[in-house]
Scaffold this active site. Structure first.
Site, PDB file in Angstrom:
ATOM      1  N   TYR A 173       0.806  -1.218  -0.189  1.00 23.22           N
ATOM      2  CA  TYR A 173       0.067   0.114   0.098  1.00 23.22           C
ATOM      3  C   TYR A 173       0.743   1.312   0.178  1.00 23.22           C
ATOM      4  O   TYR A 173       2.030   1.257  -0.254  1.00 23.22           O
ATOM      5  CB  TYR A 173      -1.092  -0.126   1.053  1.00 23.22           C
ATOM      6  CG  TYR A 173      -2.080  -1.274   1.170  1.00 23.22           C
ATOM      7  CD1 TYR A 173      -2.821  -1.334  -0.086  1.00 23.22           C
ATOM      8  CD2 TYR A 173      -2.137  -2.175   2.177  1.00 23.22           C
ATOM      9  CE1 TYR A 173      -3.614  -2.374  -0.231  1.00 23.22           C
ATOM     10  CE2 TYR A 173      -3.061  -3.263   1.898  1.00 23.22           C
ATOM     11  CZ  TYR A 173      -3.877  -3.351   0.792  1.00 23.22           C
ATOM     12  OH  TYR A 173      -4.419  -4.335   0.734  1.00 23.22           O
ATOM     13  N   ARG A 221       2.664  -1.081  10.947  1.00 26.35           N
ATOM     14  CA  ARG A 221       2.881  -2.399  10.322  1.00 26.35           C
ATOM     15  C   ARG A 221       3.790  -2.507   9.012  1.00 26.35           C
ATOM     16  O   ARG A 221       3.726  -1.401   8.306  1.00 26.35           O
ATOM     17  CB  ARG A 221       1.587  -2.979   9.950  1.00 26.35           C
ATOM     18  CG  ARG A 221       1.327  -4.517   9.609  1.00 26.35           C
ATOM     19  CD  ARG A 221       0.143  -5.018   9.695  1.00 26.35           C
ATOM     20  NE  ARG A 221       0.280  -6.643   9.801  1.00 26.35           N
ATOM     21  CZ  ARG A 221      -0.706  -7.210   9.567  1.00 26.35           C
ATOM     22  NH1 ARG A 221      -2.029  -6.911   9.126  1.00 26.35           N
ATOM     23  NH2 ARG A 221      -0.637  -8.535   9.877  1.00 26.35           N
ATOM     24  N   GLY A 318      -5.222 -13.589  13.835  1.00 28.34           N
ATOM     25  CA  GLY A 318      -5.745 -13.166  12.675  1.00 28.34           C
ATOM     26  C   GLY A 318      -6.999 -13.903  12.175  1.00 28.34           C
ATOM     27  O   GLY A 318      -8.131 -14.289  13.182  1.00 28.34           O
ATOM     28  N   ARG A 319      -6.875 -14.951  11.398  1.00 26.33           N
ATOM     29  CA  ARG A 319      -7.925 -16.049  10.761  1.00 26.33           C
ATOM     30  C   ARG A 319      -8.353 -16.807  12.018  1.00 26.33           C
ATOM     31  O   ARG A 319      -9.512 -17.388  11.877  1.00 26.33           O
ATOM     32  CB  ARG A 319      -7.685 -16.414   9.602  1.00 26.33           C
ATOM     33  CG  ARG A 319      -7.698 -15.576   8.241  1.00 26.33           C
ATOM     34  CD  ARG A 319      -7.236 -16.352   7.108  1.00 26.33           C
ATOM     35  NE  ARG A 319      -5.889 -16.566   7.242  1.00 26.33           N
ATOM     36  CZ  ARG A 319      -4.844 -17.241   6.615  1.00 26.33           C
ATOM     37  NH1 ARG A 319      -5.564 -18.179   5.312  1.00 26.33           N
ATOM     38  NH2 ARG A 319      -3.687 -17.432   6.569  1.00 26.33           N
ATOM     39  N   CYS A 342      -8.502 -22.519  12.425  1.00 25.26           N
ATOM     40  CA  CYS A 342      -8.333 -22.050  11.289  1.00 25.26           C
ATOM     41  C   CYS A 342      -7.761 -22.996  10.260  1.00 25.26           C
ATOM     42  O   CYS A 342      -6.654 -23.617  10.623  1.00 25.26           O
ATOM     43  CB  CYS A 342      -7.677 -20.697  11.058  1.00 25.26           C
ATOM     44  SG  CYS A 342      -7.404 -20.140   9.285  1.00 25.26           S
ATOM     45  N   ALA A 392     -21.514 -31.309   7.362  1.00 22.01           N
ATOM     46  CA  ALA A 392     -22.821 -30.713   7.226  1.00 22.01           C
ATOM     47  C   ALA A 392     -23.677 -31.135   8.308  1.00 22.01           C
ATOM     48  O   ALA A 392     -24.266 -30.553   9.147  1.00 22.01           O
ATOM     49  CB  ALA A 392     -23.559 -30.565   5.952  1.00 22.01           C
ATOM     50  N   GLN A 419     -16.711 -36.442   3.438  1.00 25.49           N
ATOM     51  CA  GLN A 419     -15.722 -36.178   2.385  1.00 25.49           C
ATOM     52  C   GLN A 419     -14.529 -35.371   2.936  1.00 25.49           C
ATOM     53  O   GLN A 419     -13.502 -35.093   2.267  1.00 25.49           O
ATOM     54  CB  GLN A 419     -16.321 -35.164   1.153  1.00 25.49           C
ATOM     55  CG  GLN A 419     -17.162 -35.861   0.408  1.00 25.49           C
ATOM     56  CD  GLN A 419     -17.894 -34.890  -0.663  1.00 25.49           C
ATOM     57  OE1 GLN A 419     -17.181 -34.351  -1.506  1.00 25.49           O
ATOM     58  NE2 GLN A 419     -19.149 -34.841  -1.169  1.00 25.49           N
ATOM     59  N   ALA A 456     -30.189 -45.123   6.860  1.00 25.76           N
ATOM     60  CA  ALA A 456     -31.468 -44.454   7.037  1.00 25.76           C
ATOM     61  C   ALA A 456     -32.456 -44.849   5.810  1.00 25.76           C
ATOM     62  O   ALA A 456     -32.054 -44.321   4.772  1.00 25.76           O
ATOM     63  CB  ALA A 456     -31.348 -43.001   7.220  1.00 25.76           C
TER      64      ALA A 456
END
Length: 641
Positions: A173, A221, A318-319, A342, A392, A419, A456
């Protein structure tokens, strides 16, 4: 908690007392309004992390002038009218005992004219390799204007009640652009020698110090190594660090990289934990002020080791705090087995940010939805049956149990995870296994009744008499309708990754998406000769830019890739594919691996229609997608139950 005596110990930055050495570094969220003002969502997100016990929160890069806006819904600090919203953010964090700083930022040539409404500004009219826009070279009057903009932003921060300021001098930056020969080609007093290249950043530091007074803590930083040819390296940034200390900076936050080396700015799972600590150690060796270390530090044991070795004074997670806002509290209370780590997949955070979307977290669907998903106790506890033990299914069972429901989970196979083992088997992806372990631990803690090897059927579900069923039966591998696909030497990528099939020396992987590429690398590292056949113009099209770029770099060294090729037939050890309007053969192939996607495993979902039982369908059983969508749907449904 003696296991982490340093990490949980109080410390100071200047005269600012912190309750521990855990820092939440600035991470762009895109949660602000389009004018840069604070939203309820931004407040709730930071309040959750303050409640979780972190010592210091550094709020994301906040643009000090409209010309520096780098993100569509980035936070602003360019106007006094933004102060009330910022004050509300500060008060929410202070209410939970954390300290809060804000990062002052100008995007320079890495901003976007689409957001600024005017040409990009930079030390030299050289486009950033990733952004591509040619910026306007800043005049001396414009430089002075931006120095004042940083000072005014600092005044606003202090007025709003922030405990400290961080000046963003890293990651390519504007301030870093002046400092670096990679981006600064000026011939005046702001270019050339390191002393000249430091001039603008130091002018900003002095102006900010004057604006906030001698006692107010200022953090800087820096990218200690830009990781690009011709960029800054540690030798030069050590000189810069010493100078910043002389100028009154109270702490240094040591990172790396620019947009052209973005994998070092936000490190994917392919890079090791603590991969930038050597840079923090290098900077710490030349200064006496505190040094904050960053770089895929997602585990308290890694953090404690860094502090114990004297390589840094504070740790940015952080994450890790995006994933588990309560990690500091869990460390302090000794609940290490409850930490959700993470996995550095970059899917819901960085990939979404690159698409100008608000960020989230693949394995923590509450990130950014703290007020929507409150997880309070359900008013009417129900008997919940979850079918499917993949991510899930495990997540919806966890959330439902947290809310006080009586939960049973059935899994058809003998193991939980679905998975996920396919995901953490390829090289350098073992981090994903921590998520499976976390979910399994939570199910045990919450006393979810788990039944493995339990199929099931509608009859079995009816006999269970649940109040509600959540169908999370996942997906099954897709196959192709081409001659020879039923041959013995044709196998599925899932079976390869599970170790269920033998694979010959020479392999053709059909399909160059995420699963195909990772299967190819997995086999190549085991000594197989691998060719990927992909019908699209490129492989890895469904993989995010950071992860995809690093994977492709490795693949090109190990695997032959043929794109724009459609499989037509398999005959013995020869495969035929259409390529450039003609058919070609690839001979002497021992094994053909199909990695062409998946289909919903929705048999039970279809059978439940008209059953009279309340049910939901989530995850790949609806439509095969990424784990991010599966976890979000699990959270949503678990919250609705």
């Amino acid at each position: 908690m003696q296991q982490f005596p340093l990490l949980i110990s109080p410390t100071k930055i200047g005269n600012l007392q912190l309750r521990n050495r855990m820092v939440m570094p600035p991470m762009e969220t895109n949660y602000a309004n389009s004018d840069g003002s604070v939203t309820d969502r931004l407040v709730a997100y930071h309040e959750e992390r303050a409640r979780g016990g972190v010592g210091l929160i550094i709020v994301e890069a906040s643009y000090v002038h409209i010309t520096g806006k780098g993100f569509k819904n980035g936070l602003g600090i360019y106007s006094d009218r933004l102060i009330p919203g910022l004050r509300r953010l500060v008060e929410a964090v202070h209410a939970h005992g954390a300290k809060i700083a804000i990062q002052l930022f100008h995007g320079g040539r890495q901003a976007h004219s689409e957001y600024t409404g005017q040409p990009l500004l930079a030390p030299s009219p050289i486009p950033d390799p990733t952004v591509g826009e040619i910026p306007k070279e800043l005049s001396k009057d414009e430089i002075n204007m931006l120095v004042k903009a940083f000072a005014e932003a600092a005044r606003r921060a202090k007025t709003a009640g922030f405990d400290a300021i961080e000046i963003h001098g890293a990651h390519g930056y504007l301030l870093d652009e002046f400092l670096s020969p990679f981006s600064n080609k000026r011939a005046d007093e702001y270019g050339g020698s390191l002393e000249n290249r430091m001039r603008f950043p130091l002018e900003v530091v002095r102006a900010v110090r004057q604006a906030v007074g001698p006692e107010f803590p200022i953090i800087y930083r820096m990218s200690a190594d830009e990781k690009v040819p011709g960029g800054l390296t540690l030798d030069e940034t050590k000189v810069v660090a010493r100078r910043l200390e002389q100028e009154g900076i109270n702490a240094l936050h040591v990172s790396a990289g620019v947009y052209a080396s973005a994998q070092w700015v936000i490190q994917p799972m392919y890079l090791p934990r603590g991969c930038l600590v050597d840079l923090a150690q290098g900077i710490k060796s030349v200064v006496k002020i505190p040094v904050i270390a960053v770089g895929r530090i997602n585990d308290p044991e890694v953090a404690e080791d860094i502090l114990k070795a004297g390589k840094a004074d504070l740790i940015s997670f952080g994450r890790g705090l995006l994933t588990d806002p309560e990690m500091p509290k869990k460390v302090i209370e000794g609940r290490l087995d409850e930490i959700r780590h993470c996995i550095a997949c970059c899917q819901a955070c960085i990939d979404e940010l690159f698409r100008d979307h608000a960020i989230g977290c693949t394995v923590n669907a509450r990130a950014g939805y703290e007020r929507e998903f409150t997880l309070g106790r359900a008013s009417r506890p129900r008997k919940v049956l979850v079918v499917g033990g993949g991510p899930a299914g495990m997540e919806v069972a966890r959330v439902a149990a947290l809310r006080g429901h009586q939960v049973t989970l059935w899994e058809k196979s003998g193991d939980l995870g679905g998975q996920l083992p396919l995901a953490f088997t390829p090289p350098q992806k073992d981090e994903i296994a921590t998520f499976r372990d976390y979910l399994m631990g939570q199910l045990a803690k919450l006393q979810v009744k788990v039944q493995l090897n339990k199929e099931a059927t509608p009859e079995a579900v009816s006999q269970e008499k649940p109040d509600v069923v959540v169908i999370a039966t996942g997906a099954r591998p897709a196959t192709l309708n081409v001659p020879g696909v039923e041959a013995d030497n044709v196998v599925l990528s899932w079976d390869v990754l599970r170790g269920k099939v033998q694979v010959g020396k020479k392999v053709a992987v059909i399909g160059g998406g995420l699963v195909g590429c990772e299967t190819a690398e997995y086999l190549a590292e085991k000594g197989h000769e691998v060719t990927i056949i992909e019908m699209l113009p490129q492989v890895a099209g469904d993989i995010g830019p950071l992860v995809g770029a690093m994977l492709m770099e490795r693949l090109k060294q190990q695997v032959k890739i043929i794109t724009g090729a459609k499989l037509k037939a398999i005959k013995g050890r020869t495969i035929t594919f259409a390529y450039n309007d003609r058919e070609e053969d690839l001979a002497d192939i021992d094994t053909v691996v199909l990695a062409i996607g998946s289909r919903p495993e929705d048999t039970l979902a279809q059978a439940m229609e008209g059953s009279g039982i309340d049910y939901y369908v989530i995850g790949d059983a609806v439509s095969p997608r990424r784990i991010t969508q599966a976890i979000f749907e699990a959270m949503r449904v678990g919250h609705e139950l």
